[in-house]
Design a protein around this motif. Sequence first.
Motif: not given
Length: 311
Positions: A220, A225-226, A239, A254, A276, A307
């Motif tokens: 994360t 975001g990721a 994200a 998450f 997310c 996003t």
Amino acid sequence: MNVVTMGVHVLDVLVRPVEAIPEGQGATLVEDIRMTAAGTAGGTALTLAKLGASVRSAGAVGTDPTGDMLVQLLQRAGIGTEFLARRADTPTSASVLPIRPNGDRPSLHLLGANITYGLDDVPWDAVAEATHLHLGGPELIGVDVAARILSFAREHGTVTSVDLLAPGVLGGFEQIEAALPHIDHLLPNEDQVLGFSGEQDLAAGVRKLLDAGVGVVAVTRGGEGALVATGEDAETVPAFAVDVVDTTGCGDAFSAGYLRGVSLGRSPAEAAVLGCAAAALVARGLGSDHGDFDLAAADEFAAHHKTHPVS
């Protein structure tokens, strides 16, 4: 999805908004004060239950009123608490979180009973029968204990996942190394990857974790975001753009969304999209339990909500 969420359970007391602590014995009015179940096991359990998983929590809490409240909040969310060990000589872990107007959350934390959890407390039969075991904060119980629990789960066909608790600056590779070969999904934040791996670059840190035996690393990165990485490739998942009220529990949300996606047969990147979405839904209110949503609502949110641009 039949999951055991094991490890860190905390009672959070959240106060919002807090721009500054009054001096001396001064007082100020606030808009909201709430208590919620939280922690890398307890908070993840809350969102997993919302997303349709059957959840039982395992960990250590006190027999104090704080522990009573924590257990009641978990039960109210539909989470089984029969595997929570109650300690008469140790207080329940708790945090006071003065939430700033921008959503930042400094913390005043009592470590409490979490560090007392050990092999004698583990519900081995439940772990063997579960489809998933999520272990939150393995560094608190010791890497050898964590490795024993995770290896047992893997031996019985249980999918394993781990989320770290300590900030990266307090991390070291020796704190997690022995457990890494037994982890199917590792769910740290970016700071933890760098701190625990000892690397200066995120990609290098993720590679070190994968080379040590982790199946998938889903990192994360807050508003970024990721990053989801396997031995073959890595993919960035953006994200969702929301008005953030409080970031408490977003990492746990998450983890829950990601793991629920995995349980449904989604790819790691697809699972991270659900993760997310769950994090964004939690961030729109106060506390780890914010949001009246289920799996369908989270998927609907992910399908239609804007996003952030990927940098």
